[in-house]
Design a protein around this motif. Sequence first.
Motif, PDB file in Angstrom:
ATOM      1  N   PRO A 134     -39.203  -6.844 -11.635  1.00  0.00           N
ATOM      2  CA  PRO A 134     -40.456  -7.468 -12.082  1.00  0.00           C
ATOM      3  C   PRO A 134     -41.600  -7.353 -11.077  1.00  0.00           C
ATOM      4  CG  PRO A 134     -38.583  -8.898 -12.563  1.00  0.00           C
ATOM      5  CD  PRO A 134     -38.051  -7.757 -11.760  1.00  0.00           C
ATOM      6  N   TRP A 135     -41.322  -7.497  -9.779  1.00  0.00           N
ATOM      7  CA  TRP A 135     -42.394  -7.412  -8.784  1.00  0.00           C
ATOM      8  C   TRP A 135     -43.057  -6.034  -8.800  1.00  0.00           C
ATOM      9  CZ3 TRP A 135     -41.909  -3.522  -5.313  1.00  0.00           C
ATOM     10  CH2 TRP A 135     -40.623  -3.076  -4.989  1.00  0.00           C
ATOM     11  N   ALA A 136     -42.237  -4.989  -9.018  1.00  0.00           N
ATOM     12  CA  ALA A 136     -42.766  -3.621  -9.046  1.00  0.00           C
ATOM     13  C   ALA A 136     -43.584  -3.390 -10.318  1.00  0.00           C
ATOM     14  CB  ALA A 136     -41.621  -2.617  -8.970  1.00  0.00           C
ATOM     15  N   GLN A 137     -43.110  -3.960 -11.429  1.00  0.00           N
ATOM     16  CA  GLN A 137     -43.852  -3.823 -12.690  1.00  0.00           C
ATOM     17  C   GLN A 137     -45.236  -4.460 -12.560  1.00  0.00           C
ATOM     18  OE1 GLN A 137     -41.124  -5.614 -15.479  1.00  0.00           O
ATOM     19  NE2 GLN A 137     -39.643  -3.926 -15.296  1.00  0.00           N
ATOM     20  N   LYS A 138     -45.311  -5.609 -11.895  1.00  0.00           N
ATOM     21  CA  LYS A 138     -46.612  -6.281 -11.697  1.00  0.00           C
ATOM     22  C   LYS A 138     -47.519  -5.403 -10.829  1.00  0.00           C
ATOM     23  CE  LYS A 138     -44.886 -10.997 -12.246  1.00  0.00           C
ATOM     24  NZ  LYS A 138     -43.662 -11.534 -11.670  1.00  0.00           N
ATOM     25  N   LEU A 139     -46.939  -4.809  -9.777  1.00  0.00           N
ATOM     26  CA  LEU A 139     -47.732  -3.919  -8.915  1.00  0.00           C
ATOM     27  C   LEU A 139     -48.288  -2.735  -9.715  1.00  0.00           C
ATOM     28  CD1 LEU A 139     -45.809  -3.392  -5.521  1.00  0.00           C
ATOM     29  CD2 LEU A 139     -48.087  -4.361  -5.816  1.00  0.00           C
ATOM     30  N   MET A 140     -47.436  -2.162 -10.557  1.00  0.00           N
ATOM     31  CA  MET A 140     -47.858  -1.011 -11.366  1.00  0.00           C
ATOM     32  C   MET A 140     -48.998  -1.397 -12.310  1.00  0.00           C
ATOM     33  SD  MET A 140     -44.161   0.696 -12.345  1.00  0.00           S
ATOM     34  CE  MET A 140     -43.073   1.383 -11.089  1.00  0.00           C
ATOM     35  N   LEU A 141     -48.848  -2.553 -12.936  1.00  0.00           N
ATOM     36  CA  LEU A 141     -49.871  -3.015 -13.882  1.00  0.00           C
ATOM     37  C   LEU A 141     -51.195  -3.293 -13.172  1.00  0.00           C
ATOM     38  CD1 LEU A 141     -50.250  -3.826 -16.914  1.00  0.00           C
ATOM     39  CD2 LEU A 141     -49.857  -6.177 -16.183  1.00  0.00           C
ATOM     40  N   ASP A 142     -51.115  -3.840 -11.959  1.00  0.00           N
ATOM     41  CA  ASP A 142     -52.333  -4.207 -11.215  1.00  0.00           C
ATOM     42  C   ASP A 142     -53.004  -3.012 -10.540  1.00  0.00           C
ATOM     43  OD1 ASP A 142     -51.857  -6.785 -11.963  1.00  0.00           O
ATOM     44  OD2 ASP A 142     -50.952  -7.414 -10.060  1.00  0.00           O
ATOM     45  N   SER A 143     -52.311  -1.870 -10.502  1.00  0.00           N
ATOM     46  CA  SER A 143     -52.886  -0.678  -9.866  1.00  0.00           C
ATOM     47  C   SER A 143     -53.719   0.076 -10.904  1.00  0.00           C
ATOM     48  CB  SER A 143     -51.771   0.220  -9.338  1.00  0.00           C
ATOM     49  OG  SER A 143     -52.312   1.406  -8.814  1.00  0.00           O
ATOM     50  N   ALA A 156     -41.856  -5.969 -21.426  1.00  0.00           N
ATOM     51  CA  ALA A 156     -42.794  -6.380 -22.486  1.00  0.00           C
ATOM     52  C   ALA A 156     -43.629  -7.568 -22.012  1.00  0.00           C
ATOM     53  CB  ALA A 156     -42.028  -6.723 -23.757  1.00  0.00           C
ATOM     54  N   GLU A 157     -42.978  -8.485 -21.332  1.00  0.00           N
ATOM     55  CA  GLU A 157     -43.665  -9.679 -20.838  1.00  0.00           C
ATOM     56  C   GLU A 157     -44.701  -9.311 -19.759  1.00  0.00           C
ATOM     57  OE1 GLU A 157     -42.554 -13.523 -18.103  1.00  0.00           O
ATOM     58  OE2 GLU A 157     -40.922 -12.544 -19.195  1.00  0.00           O
ATOM     59  N   VAL A 158     -44.311  -8.430 -18.827  1.00  0.00           N
ATOM     60  CA  VAL A 158     -45.202  -8.079 -17.708  1.00  0.00           C
ATOM     61  C   VAL A 158     -46.333  -7.144 -18.164  1.00  0.00           C
ATOM     62  CG1 VAL A 158     -45.361  -6.961 -15.446  1.00  0.00           C
ATOM     63  CG2 VAL A 158     -43.382  -8.390 -15.978  1.00  0.00           C
ATOM     64  N   ALA A 212     -36.544   3.947 -17.710  1.00  0.00           N
ATOM     65  CA  ALA A 212     -36.202   2.792 -16.858  1.00  0.00           C
ATOM     66  C   ALA A 212     -37.128   1.613 -17.153  1.00  0.00           C
ATOM     67  CB  ALA A 212     -36.301   3.192 -15.383  1.00  0.00           C
ATOM     68  N   LEU A 213     -38.402   1.893 -17.395  1.00  0.00           N
ATOM     69  CA  LEU A 213     -39.352   0.812 -17.713  1.00  0.00           C
ATOM     70  C   LEU A 213     -39.031   0.191 -19.072  1.00  0.00           C
ATOM     71  CD1 LEU A 213     -42.648   2.496 -16.464  1.00  0.00           C
ATOM     72  CD2 LEU A 213     -41.730   0.333 -15.600  1.00  0.00           C
ATOM     73  N   VAL A 214     -38.863   1.028 -20.084  1.00  0.00           N
ATOM     74  CA  VAL A 214     -38.621   0.522 -21.449  1.00  0.00           C
ATOM     75  C   VAL A 214     -37.329  -0.288 -21.520  1.00  0.00           C
ATOM     76  CG1 VAL A 214     -38.170   1.214 -23.855  1.00  0.00           C
ATOM     77  CG2 VAL A 214     -39.978   2.337 -22.548  1.00  0.00           C
ATOM     78  N   ASN A 215     -36.310   0.153 -20.779  1.00  0.00           N
ATOM     79  CA  ASN A 215     -35.007  -0.538 -20.841  1.00  0.00           C
ATOM     80  C   ASN A 215     -34.962  -1.840 -20.043  1.00  0.00           C
ATOM     81  OD1 ASN A 215     -33.997   1.417 -22.511  1.00  0.00           O
ATOM     82  ND2 ASN A 215     -33.037   2.605 -20.882  1.00  0.00           N
ATOM     83  N   SER A 216     -36.034  -2.135 -19.311  1.00  0.00           N
ATOM     84  CA  SER A 216     -36.061  -3.371 -18.524  1.00  0.00           C
ATOM     85  C   SER A 216     -36.334  -4.572 -19.433  1.00  0.00           C
ATOM     86  CB  SER A 216     -37.147  -3.268 -17.456  1.00  0.00           C
ATOM     87  OG  SER A 216     -37.453  -4.546 -16.954  1.00  0.00           O
ATOM     88  N   LYS A 217     -35.652  -5.684 -19.156  1.00  0.00           N
ATOM     89  CA  LYS A 217     -35.810  -6.889 -19.982  1.00  0.00           C
ATOM     90  C   LYS A 217     -37.172  -7.557 -19.784  1.00  0.00           C
ATOM     91  CE  LYS A 217     -30.902  -8.005 -20.263  1.00  0.00           C
ATOM     92  NZ  LYS A 217     -29.822  -8.839 -19.728  1.00  0.00           N
ATOM     93  N   TYR A 223     -49.275  -1.775 -23.854  1.00  0.00           N
ATOM     94  CA  TYR A 223     -48.674  -0.780 -22.956  1.00  0.00           C
ATOM     95  C   TYR A 223     -47.192  -0.569 -23.267  1.00  0.00           C
ATOM     96  CZ  TYR A 223     -52.800  -0.582 -19.920  1.00  0.00           C
ATOM     97  OH  TYR A 223     -54.051  -0.375 -19.408  1.00  0.00           O
ATOM     98  N   TYR A 224     -46.504  -1.662 -23.615  1.00  0.00           N
ATOM     99  CA  TYR A 224     -45.066  -1.566 -23.918  1.00  0.00           C
ATOM    100  C   TYR A 224     -44.849  -0.620 -25.102  1.00  0.00           C
ATOM    101  CZ  TYR A 224     -40.398  -2.945 -25.508  1.00  0.00           C
ATOM    102  OH  TYR A 224     -39.086  -2.938 -25.909  1.00  0.00           O
ATOM    103  N   LEU A 225     -45.678  -0.749 -26.132  1.00  0.00           N
ATOM    104  CA  LEU A 225     -45.534   0.115 -27.317  1.00  0.00           C
ATOM    105  C   LEU A 225     -45.846   1.570 -26.996  1.00  0.00           C
ATOM    106  CD1 LEU A 225     -47.010  -2.267 -30.043  1.00  0.00           C
ATOM    107  CD2 LEU A 225     -44.618  -1.563 -29.766  1.00  0.00           C
TER     108      LEU A 225
END
Length: 504
Positions: free
Chosen positions: A425-434, A470-472, A462-467, A477-479
């Motif tokens: 999750p921390w990496a997903q937030k970083l990706m979204l904020d970049s 969708a929330e992050v 790897a992103l799509v299969n993460s639980k 973007y998830y779709l």
Amino acid sequence: MAEAAWELLERAVRREAPLEELRALRLAVPAVPPATLRTRLGREHLGALFALLGVDDREQVSECVSILERLLQALDPIYLIQNLREELQKGLFHPDDSVKILTISQVGRIVEDSDAVTEILNSPELLRQIINCIGGEKIAVAKEAIKSLSRIAQTPDGLEALFVSSLLSDLKNVMATNDIVRYRVYELIVEISSVSADSLNYCANSGLISELIGELTGDDVLVRATCIEMVTSLAHTPQGRQYLAQQGVIDKISNIILGAESDPFSGFYLPGFIKFFGNLAVVDSPQQICEQYPVFMEKVFEMAESHDPTMIGVAVDTLGILGSNVEGKQVLQKTRSRFQKLLSRIGHQAKNAPTELRLRCLDAIASLLYLSPEQQTEDLLRMTELWFTSLSSQPLELFRSISTQPFPDLHCGALRVFTAIANQPWAQKLMLDSPGFVEYIVDRSVEPDKASKDAKYELVKALVNSKTIAEVFGNQYYLRLRTYLHEGPYYVKAVSTTAVEGAE
């Protein structure tokens, strides 16, 4: 069999086939179904073709080898050993290496057959000559011989034949040929030892493993460097590790590393010794190995902190291996600030070192940062985030800049780092904020070749299969990521064109 081909074969039997007809036969044989070959081929046909090998004409020998490869492949192994034992044995003495390889590969088929292998074991002369082929000048001949003997040793009777008979003397005699052949025999012994505890006992009782270990711990630094690779292979199996521990070999290797400080030639063997411990830690217990042999960890850090690219590369590989499982990660985390400083250095090397070292750094970073979903405790997620931020002042931008460079290997290496952290999750937030990062992920136009497209696809998967994705990332973007995944790695959007009257 096509009648024309059959007539050609009959002429070969009568020794009337000139070279052109052998060429024609080689071209005709592949079209004949194996079932037809089995019913119509006789010993006289095969015997005649083997006899045609006994000439001093390389072209004729080459044609006959090609024909025999096809014909013999269609026959049952038990038929081969019962009807062509003499021809096979002569083939092993043939001066042309292609004939030896043909013969040994057929022996390889025979020893894989439970009924036929017994016949081989009752042919000591045949086995003796295969052992002698280990000493052949051509590596391809030696490799086939090693493969066949290794298969023979898969059975208790085979082990008895090789190690409790005069064949053991033949094995030791062929070792005396030269250093290269001696190492080939060691390679065979390690391969056999890896099969089971019984196999290892036979090899140990032959005295050959003791000889290998004696060379490993001897004074010749070049010999050490060669032998450690084989001992590392031996340590991949539980029985091998137990044997090495019982014989005090692991302690001896640790002591040699300890004494390497004062050895000006340690650069020859030290990388191999460190790899040995790295592999041992992963297959055994990283914590146990690092606590029992503290010199190993200390030396890895020293090498990583040095200015020698060779030593840095080995240290980085070892850290990647060590940190590939959670226990190894925790061992590294215990060194606290020292490892964090080292990560900063590895991040610097990933950006600035020569290409090969940069790739090794990227692979090690991916290995260190990856956590499977079931390993993602709060503590471990905090740790991987800390490690990631230790790599650079702006680590996400560092790897993004590497991934946009026009070098496919580096491009894919950077994508593997993103894939390693993609489910955290921390990496997903970083990706979204970049800014622009998610657009970069779904942009297919930046992947120039198949390897890059595959690496990007693994990141998306790897992103799509993460639980938590969708929330992050949010639905939009998830779709887009799910659509990318559904379309596959090589999807190309169709571009519609409108014909305009008068346009060229």
